[in-house]
Scaffold this active site. Structure first.
Site, PDB file in Angstrom:
ATOM      1  N   ALA A   1      38.122  37.201  37.254  1.00 28.83           N
ATOM      2  CA  ALA A   1      38.934  36.537  36.236  1.00 28.83           C
ATOM      3  C   ALA A   1      38.423  36.790  34.824  1.00 28.83           C
ATOM      4  O   ALA A   1      39.218  37.025  33.902  1.00 28.83           O
ATOM      5  CB  ALA A   1      38.988  35.034  36.517  1.00 28.83           C
TER       6      ALA A   1
ATOM      7  N   ASP B   1      42.515  43.340  36.958  1.00 29.14           N
ATOM      8  CA  ASP B   1      42.038  44.022  38.168  1.00 29.14           C
ATOM      9  C   ASP B   1      42.610  45.424  38.330  1.00 29.14           C
ATOM     10  O   ASP B   1      41.950  46.318  38.868  1.00 29.14           O
ATOM     11  CB  ASP B   1      42.397  43.203  39.419  1.00 29.14           C
ATOM     12  CG  ASP B   1      41.568  41.932  39.542  1.00 29.14           C
ATOM     13  OD1 ASP B   1      40.686  41.717  38.692  1.00 29.14           O
ATOM     14  OD2 ASP B   1      41.800  41.159  40.494  1.00 29.14           O
TER      15      ASP B   1
ATOM     16  N   GLU C   1      32.245  31.168  50.178  1.00 28.75           N
ATOM     17  CA  GLU C   1      32.804  29.854  49.884  1.00 28.75           C
ATOM     18  C   GLU C   1      33.678  29.349  51.027  1.00 28.75           C
ATOM     19  O   GLU C   1      33.648  28.159  51.371  1.00 28.75           O
ATOM     20  CB  GLU C   1      33.592  29.916  48.574  1.00 28.75           C
ATOM     21  CG  GLU C   1      32.678  30.119  47.359  1.00 28.75           C
ATOM     22  CD  GLU C   1      33.411  30.244  46.047  1.00 28.75           C
ATOM     23  OE1 GLU C   1      32.756  30.045  45.000  1.00 28.75           O
ATOM     24  OE2 GLU C   1      34.615  30.533  46.047  1.00 28.75           O
TER      25      GLU C   1
ATOM     26  N   GLY D   1      49.187  36.821  36.016  1.00 27.42           N
ATOM     27  CA  GLY D   1      47.865  36.384  36.436  1.00 27.42           C
ATOM     28  C   GLY D   1      46.990  36.057  35.242  1.00 27.42           C
ATOM     29  O   GLY D   1      47.478  35.795  34.136  1.00 27.42           O
ATOM     30  N   PHE D   2      45.679  36.120  35.429  1.00 24.68           N
ATOM     31  CA  PHE D   2      44.753  35.773  34.347  1.00 24.68           C
ATOM     32  C   PHE D   2      44.956  36.667  33.122  1.00 24.68           C
ATOM     33  O   PHE D   2      44.999  36.189  31.989  1.00 24.68           O
ATOM     34  CB  PHE D   2      43.304  35.884  34.834  1.00 24.68           C
ATOM     35  CG  PHE D   2      42.906  34.791  35.784  1.00 24.68           C
ATOM     36  CD1 PHE D   2      42.754  33.488  35.333  1.00 24.68           C
ATOM     37  CD2 PHE D   2      42.668  35.053  37.116  1.00 24.68           C
ATOM     38  CE1 PHE D   2      42.385  32.470  36.190  1.00 24.68           C
ATOM     39  CE2 PHE D   2      42.299  34.044  37.991  1.00 24.68           C
ATOM     40  CZ  PHE D   2      42.153  32.744  37.531  1.00 24.68           C
TER      41      PHE D   2
END
Length: 434
Positions: free
Chosen positions: A322, A305, A174, A17-18
């Protein structure tokens, strides 16, 4: 895992991931063997998953092959697998495809949807943390409308076109805005034989305001934007159950809906094997010190995370987003090099660059350290930041062209049922049948 022996120390990273990718980039060609493990062969840009779910983007435009990231990295290997356990005593990672020893281990497994222990909600609602989940949501939305065209039962039709989003954070906001724009500009053209005015988009928030991690000014602006799009916002309402048909809340309020998308919280994606003292059980995160070292271990680290670095400014750990993940991954890469060279490591300090959320066309909110603004300019800022955060020139170009096309044509051509999604059927038994 068929990893060759090396004279260099072996660094094993779990998760692409990030945080994992930021770390991997720092370890490029640094006289160490690096092995990256992930259950997917791509990096997923999670902030744009909601656009995949609503047909604004195709999945390939927000994913990037991990092997392409590391193509020019010496003594660097990727293996496609799920990690099952960490054997800390023997310094081994146990995965589906075999075992692998490590000198230094970095856990960057990210997070998963938190259903707060409610198994029925977990079984019947939709999460949105991965590309497959986003594609499932897209298929379910479109399948519901196809089914609504066929049914003659008014209650069933209304249930099929009633969408409930649980959680008023950036993802829920969103997604609500994107669904509202689909209703306004697309669905009435695609389904002229349906009364699209009957379509409902309900956003449920357990607190007293949406976007509660952002400034109050941004929360108020976002709520105003959503109201203008026809989204119904229910605050101070907590969902207690959902059986696949009816949402039960902590009040007299109920919802009849075939689609519930759960964005109400996240928790760490833990890997078994660490000592219980190293874990924050409530949110399933791993306790780390200021150098990202897992509490109780010298050669095991956690970033992103999954890591809970408790500081005076962040007593419950850094936000699961992120920016902290990328910053932690980048610094840990530098610190691993220093550790191997027996140099003092640098403590992590989070540089909060701000947060933002888009509500739809020309509508967004942005919180910077000293400024808060909303509207068209905020929307352009949001697009710019997300566009240049994507990995790969092609992805940036494709996303940009999609956004330009969607803006000019007010369209979302990604509304395709590529992989049909079938919800589990629910059978009602009478007392005699039982």
């Amino acid at each position: 895992m068929n990893i060759p022996q090396s004279k260099n120390p072996r660094i094993v990273i779990i998760g692409g991931g990030f945080a994992g990718i930021a770390l991997a980039r720092q370890l490029k060609n640094k006289n160490m063997q690096v092995v990256l493990l992930d259950k997917h062969n791509y990096h997923n840009f999670q902030p744009l998953l909601y656009q995949v779910a609503t047909g604004g983007l195709e999945a390939g435009s927000i994913a990037y092959p991990i092997r392409k990231v590391i193509q020019e990295y010496d003594d660097f290997y990727f293996r496609l697998t799920s990690v099952e356990e960490i054997d800390t005593k023997n310094q081994k990672v146990i995965a589906e495809i075999g075992e692998l020893s490590y000198d230094y281990l970095i856990i960057a497994t990210g997070s998963k949807t938190n259903y707060f222990g409610n198994k029925e909600i977990e079984r019947n609602s939709m999460g949105m943390k991965t590309i497959p989940q986003s594609l499932n949501i897209r298929s379910l939305i479109l399948e519901n409308f196809e089914q609504a065209v066929l049914t003659t039962d008014v209650a069933e039709r209304n249930s099929l076109i009633n969408f409930v989003l649980v959680g008023g954070g950036p993802t829920g906001v969103e997604l609500a805005g994107a669904l509202a724009e689909m209703k306004k500009a697309i669905l009435q053209k695609d389904y002229p034989d349906l009364d699209i005015d009957k379509m409902e988009i309900n956003l449920i928030q357990s607190g007293d305001r949406i976007l509660n991690t952002m400034s109050e000014k941004s929360s108020i602006a976002a709520e105003k934007f959503l109201n203008s799009l026809g989204v119904k916002i229910w605050k101070n309402v907590r969902v207690t159950n959902y059986d696949g048909r009816t949402i039960i809340t902590n009040s007299d309020l109920t919802f009849e809906t075939a689609t519930v998308i759960w964005t109400a919280g996240v928790q760490g994606a833990l890997v078994a094997g660490l000592d219980a003292k190293s874990l924050v059980e409530r949110v399933e995160r791993i306790r780390v010190n200021q150098y990202s070292q897992v509490v109780g271990y010298d050669n095991i680290f956690a970033v992103g995370d999954i890591a809970s670095m408790e500081t005076e400014s962040y007593p419950e750990g850094h936000p699961m987003m992120a920016q902290p993940a990328m910053q932690q991954g980048k610094l840990l890469g530098e610190n691993i090099i220093k550790l191997i060279r027996k140099q003092p490591m640098q403590a992590f300090e989070y540089n909060d660059k701000g947060s933002m959320a888009t509500i739809g066309r020309n509508k967004a909110v942005v919180d910077l350290p000293k400024y808060h603004f909303s509207g068209v300019f905020a929307w352009f800022v949001w697009m710019f930041v997300h566009l240049f955060s994507l990995i790969g020139f092609k992805n940036r170009a494709v996303v940009f062209l999609n956004w330009v096309y969607n803006y000019i044509r007010f369209d979302r051509e990604g509304r395709l049922i590529i992989r049909p999604y079938k919800k589990k059927s629910f059978t009602t038994f009478t007392s005699d049948e039982v």
